[in-house]
Design an enzyme around this catalytic site. Structure first.
Site, PDB file in Angstrom:
ATOM      1  N   LEU A  13      10.943 -20.855  -3.261  1.00  0.00           N
ATOM      2  CA  LEU A  13       9.913 -19.895  -2.822  1.00  0.00           C
ATOM      3  C   LEU A  13       8.661 -20.102  -3.650  1.00  0.00           C
ATOM      4  CD1 LEU A  13       9.223 -17.272  -1.162  1.00  0.00           C
ATOM      5  CD2 LEU A  13       9.943 -15.976  -3.185  1.00  0.00           C
ATOM      6  N   ARG A  17      -0.018   8.879 -10.240  1.00  0.00           N
ATOM      7  CA  ARG A  17      -0.152   7.654  -9.421  1.00  0.00           C
ATOM      8  C   ARG A  17       0.478   6.447 -10.122  1.00  0.00           C
ATOM      9  NH1 ARG A  17      -3.694   7.189  -5.496  1.00  0.00           N
ATOM     10  NH2 ARG A  17      -4.084   5.012  -6.027  1.00  0.00           N
ATOM     11  N   ARG A  29      -5.624  -2.274   8.130  1.00  0.00           N
ATOM     12  CA  ARG A  29      -6.801  -3.088   7.851  1.00  0.00           C
ATOM     13  C   ARG A  29      -6.398  -4.217   6.914  1.00  0.00           C
ATOM     14  NH1 ARG A  29      -7.708   1.979   5.786  1.00  0.00           N
ATOM     15  NH2 ARG A  29      -7.189   2.082   3.566  1.00  0.00           N
ATOM     16  N   LEU A  30      -7.287  -5.205   6.815  1.00  0.00           N
ATOM     17  CA  LEU A  30      -6.971  -6.404   6.020  1.00  0.00           C
ATOM     18  C   LEU A  30      -7.492  -6.323   4.581  1.00  0.00           C
ATOM     19  CD1 LEU A  30      -7.276  -9.665   8.140  1.00  0.00           C
ATOM     20  CD2 LEU A  30      -5.453  -9.017   6.581  1.00  0.00           C
ATOM     21  N   ASP A  44       0.841  -1.203   0.000  1.00  0.00           N
ATOM     22  CA  ASP A  44       0.000   0.000   0.000  1.00  0.00           C
ATOM     23  C   ASP A  44       0.874   1.250   0.000  1.00  0.00           C
ATOM     24  OD1 ASP A  44      -2.269   1.510   0.030  1.00  0.00           O
ATOM     25  OD2 ASP A  44      -2.831   1.081   2.101  1.00  0.00           O
ATOM     26  N   GLY A  45       0.367   2.284  -0.618  1.00  0.00           N
ATOM     27  CA  GLY A  45       1.043   3.588  -0.547  1.00  0.00           C
ATOM     28  C   GLY A  45       1.672   4.042  -1.860  1.00  0.00           C
ATOM     29  N   ASN A  46       1.398   3.318  -2.948  1.00  0.00           N
ATOM     30  CA  ASN A  46       1.984   3.727  -4.240  1.00  0.00           C
ATOM     31  C   ASN A  46       1.513   5.129  -4.636  1.00  0.00           C
ATOM     32  OD1 ASN A  46       2.947   1.151  -4.268  1.00  0.00           O
ATOM     33  ND2 ASN A  46       1.669   0.433  -5.953  1.00  0.00           N
ATOM     34  N   HIS A  78       2.915   3.081  -9.019  1.00  0.00           N
ATOM     35  CA  HIS A  78       2.735   1.650  -9.268  1.00  0.00           C
ATOM     36  C   HIS A  78       3.963   1.068  -9.975  1.00  0.00           C
ATOM     37  CE1 HIS A  78      -1.237   1.910  -7.732  1.00  0.00           C
ATOM     38  NE2 HIS A  78      -1.767   2.532  -8.760  1.00  0.00           N
ATOM     39  N   ASP A 107     -11.976  -5.484  -5.416  1.00  0.00           N
ATOM     40  CA  ASP A 107     -12.591  -4.151  -5.321  1.00  0.00           C
ATOM     41  C   ASP A 107     -11.797  -3.072  -6.071  1.00  0.00           C
ATOM     42  OD1 ASP A 107     -14.820  -4.885  -3.800  1.00  0.00           O
ATOM     43  OD2 ASP A 107     -13.594  -4.952  -1.978  1.00  0.00           O
TER      44      ASP A 107
END
Ligand code: FPP
Length: 262
Positions: free
Chosen positions: A127, A29, A187-188, A16-18, A33, A63
């Protein structure tokens, strides 16, 4: 087929936070990304050295379709070029890459890129990298519940396998040990809801495009200092090793109600 070693950590990352990163620099924005995609590579490179054997990255939630069309298409293009660019690199480094989430709303070109990457990297054993795209944890839980027959019994691990299958993951993917969210939000956002029942959570202020291997190392160190008791009174090493709560003592040992978990 080789599988990622069991016993390593499963870390979930909410990137989060891009947008804020870009805004702070007077950039669009989309540039946030793009720089976020570089941070993805740094996290993937650092993960195996930190004992992480499964890494789930939240790249695009179900969403996120509500965002402006131009931003959505930038994100989709970034994903496609990331897969094309990183496919062989992942293969060389023993990274098995998979996409979790819906595929029917993605472009045919992106689906082809995903399938090609999954094929090329399927033997990776260092991985297991899961990119969550058009992903919703609630949708996965609902789909998993829908696979249960009326009289079928199912314990937590059996249900976890169904949740994994419902989102196209390897059914044996373990629960999450640590969820990290960048940018200070707490938050999730519909990410790994069933899988993170006993996860530790770490919310860090760093904006995703600035996230690097050191941040991941510090997060894993903080996680290792946490005491995981799984509802008991003392740290439960056996449960930690098995990556799930113990069910062979106390009330937790009670059999499932007749008819099981429906
Ligand atoms: C949240 O930041 C980030 C996303 C919705 C997208 C995550 C995508 C990437 C990191 C790049 C592409 C991924 C891969 C795997 C190549 P935000 O836009 O909500 O930021 P804000 O809250 O500051 O506006």
């Amino acid at each position: 087929m080789d599988r990622p070693a069991n016993g390593g950590l499963h870390v979930g990352l909410i990137m989060d936070g891009n947008g804020r990163w870009a805004r702070a620099r007077g950039l669009p924005r989309t540039e946030g990304h793009r720089r976020g995609a570089d941070a993805v590579r740094r996290a993937v490179e650092a993960a195996p050295g930190l004992g992480i054997t499964t890494l789930t990255l939240y790249a695009f939630s179900a969403d996120n379709w509500r965002r402006p069309a131009a931003e959505v298409s930038t994100l989709m293009r970034l994903l496609e070029s990331f897969l094309a660019r990183e496919r062989m690199r992942c293969r060389r480094r023993g990274v098995r890459l998979a996409l979790i989430g819906r595929r029917d709303r993605l472009s045919p070109a992106l689906v082809r890129a995903i399938e090609e990457t999954e094929r090329a990297t399927r033997d990776g054993a260092r991985l297991y990298l899961r990119l969550a795209v058009d992903y919703s944890a609630r949708a996965a839980i609902l789909a998993a519940a829908g696979t249960l027959r009326p009289d079928e019994r199912c314990d937590e691990n059996g249900f976890l396998q169904r949740v994994n299958r419902a989102c196209h993951s390897d059914p044996d993917t373990p629960s999450v040990d640590l969820v990290i969210r960048t940018s200070g939000e707490q938050r999730l956002s519909d990410f790994l809801l069933f899988e993170s029942a006993y996860a530790e959570f770490l919310f860090i202020a760093t904006l995703w495009p600035d996230f690097d291997g050191q941040d991941l190392r510090r997060a894993v160190e903080a996680f290792r200092r946490r005491e995981r008791r799984y509802g008991g009174l003392t740290p439960d090493k056996a449960a930690r090793a098995a990556n799930r709560p113990r069910r062979d003592f106390g009330v937790g040992n009670a059999p499932l109600p007749a008819g099981g978990f429906r």
